[in-house]
Design an enzyme around this catalytic site. Sequence first.
Site, PDB file in Angstrom:
ATOM      1  N   ASP A  68      31.424 -39.868   5.821  1.00 24.17           N
ATOM      2  CA  ASP A  68      30.602 -40.839   6.527  1.00 24.17           C
ATOM      3  C   ASP A  68      30.737 -40.740   8.038  1.00 24.17           C
ATOM      4  O   ASP A  68      31.790 -41.037   8.593  1.00 24.17           O
ATOM      5  CB  ASP A  68      30.989 -42.247   6.059  1.00 24.17           C
ATOM      6  CG  ASP A  68      30.100 -43.309   6.675  1.00 24.17           C
ATOM      7  OD1 ASP A  68      28.934 -43.004   6.997  1.00 24.17           O
ATOM      8  OD2 ASP A  68      30.575 -44.429   6.857  1.00 24.17           O
ATOM      9  N   ASP A  97      22.887 -40.860  10.922  1.00 28.15           N
ATOM     10  CA  ASP A  97      23.762 -41.524   9.968  1.00 28.15           C
ATOM     11  C   ASP A  97      23.731 -40.865   8.590  1.00 28.15           C
ATOM     12  O   ASP A  97      22.800 -41.064   7.816  1.00 28.15           O
ATOM     13  CB  ASP A  97      23.328 -42.993   9.866  1.00 28.15           C
ATOM     14  CG  ASP A  97      24.223 -43.800   8.963  1.00 28.15           C
ATOM     15  OD1 ASP A  97      25.213 -43.260   8.423  1.00 28.15           O
ATOM     16  OD2 ASP A  97      23.934 -44.994   8.777  1.00 28.15           O
TER      17      ASP A  97
END
Length: 474
Positions: free
Chosen positions: A84, A277
């Site tokens: 992430d 992202d």
Amino acid sequence: MKYTILALAAHLLTTTSAFNLVQRESPKVLGLDIQRRHVVNPVARDRLRRRQKTVQQTLDNLETLYFANASLGSPKQNLRLHIDTGSSDLWANAADSSLCSRGDQCADSGVYNANDSSTYEYVNSDFNISYVDGSGASGDYATDTFHFGGQTIEKLQFGIGYDSSSPEGILGIGYAINEVQVNRAGGQPYDNLPALLAKNGAINTNAYSLWLNDLDASTGSILFGGVDTEKYTGTLSKLPIVSEGGVFAEFVIDMTGVGQNGNAGSISNKTVPVLLDSGSSLMYLPDNVVESLYTAFDAHYDQTQGAAFVDCNKADQQGSLEFTFSEPTISVPYNELVIVAGYQGNDPVCILGIGPAGDSVCVLGDTFLRSAYVVYDLDNNQIGLAQTNFNATKSSVQEIQSGDDGIPDASGVPNAVTSAAPGGDGARINGGPTLSGANSPSTAAAMPIATPHPYVGYGAAVVGAGLMLGFDGL
Ligand SMILES: *[C@@H]1O[C@H](CO)[C@@H](O)[C@H](O)[C@H]1NC(C)=O
Ligand SMILES: *[C@@H]1O[C@H](CO)[C@@H](O)[C@H](O)[C@H]1NC(C)=O
Ligand SMILES: *[C@@H]1O[C@H](CO)[C@@H](O)[C@H](O)[C@H]1NC(C)=O
Ligand SMILES: *[C@@H]1O[C@H](CO)[C@@H](O)[C@H](O)[C@H]1NC(C)=O
Ligand SMILES: *[C@@H]1O[C@H](CO)[C@@H](O)[C@H](O)[C@H]1NC(C)=O
């Protein structure tokens, strides 16, 4: 690839124009394959991680997107971690956590048991990550030996979820300022994985490259400290990361145009800050741009589902969308934008991988990122961007050097736009009130209400992977 710190005697092979192109026999890089898992309902999942307080769902069925295998402790305890870029802590569930002690919910992600590791060391009890729906994990911070990609890193700090309601194990690799310890507990940043690799000299600088590859391919790779020049075409352009109130905290860059079918800017030339992202399945663009695209794709927005349905055959159509960043333009083919979201009988049901951002910051998630090769350079606050080379089978790994010219084979974009601060439209900077503004209407009546992306700023913060930390400072 075998990494060895003794590879320093290796030689400089090539140098291009203004930037170092350093190819070593044994480059100081750490590569790791990553694997994609199907997300059952990407729209619901994204909504979950984007919204605060308005969504009541549990994370039990949440599937991760891109994950890597790793292990913690001595002897090794295996984990499957979600990579992430939107958060900054590594954390794993404790074997006896409220969630993992019942059933086998944590079987896929793996668990960590401090008592089973001879190298475990307690740090503090400040670990507390909260998901947008109120679930999350809390417990201790500890250090232990971390193993990944055939390498061993000693004394890496991470969180242990003793009290947890999420089965996810996460490897957050963002800016240290976004760590829970900093945001929640007002503590000092610690060296998270990429920072520690750089500090230990395993890599030259805190930077890594992410190659997600084609929607139809199930694996990609992450390369800490390096760039694989075979995984993209053309040149790698360097763009400045946009700071938020003077603080570099998230991977936000300025997008200067959106176009279609090879015509850069044909849909919009407006400059908007966008968040890169990897933890978001779809991309979220300005509402007016999204309306044009829905018309172009003959997509039908269903408010209750929060998704735009399209004919699955659109994936077979020739065409592309172009995203421009001052100079470089990344072209995303239609077949990367049409996602099978489910089945009706035997027929696939498709959605368009683009949603309206509403009042929140625009996000370029996986439907964009798969078409790009992206270098995240945290030391120089720069993003390297190039068109991906889908299904590349060759590899040419080069080290990223320290210093601001460090990304190999990259050209700085002259006069790159950095004027649009993330708060420009969405009022994210010091935008306390808008955080809970979940009900502010979005411009297009048919669009869903979108909340601002989790806020980053002084005393409060952030997230990723569906995480939202506390807003104690607001
Ligand atoms: C992770 O490990 C599992 C189980 O050994 C294996 O099936 C999978 O391919 C591995 N994934 C990656 C990305 O290495
Ligand atoms: C580890 O062992 C100690 C002593 O037996 C015990 O008090 C503690 O609860 C155990 N911790 C875990 C995480 O199992
Ligand atoms: C973690 O944070 C949440 C939300 O702020 C809070 O309700 C909870 O009590 C905290 N847990 C611990 C163990 O501090
Ligand atoms: C990449 O490989 C996948 C799986 O083998 C294939 O379905 C896809 O069409 C390939 N993509 C390109 C752009 O060649
Ligand atoms: C954006 O700028 C380009 C180049 O000047 C122009 O061709 C295009 O029409 C503009 N797009 C819009 C939506 O105005």
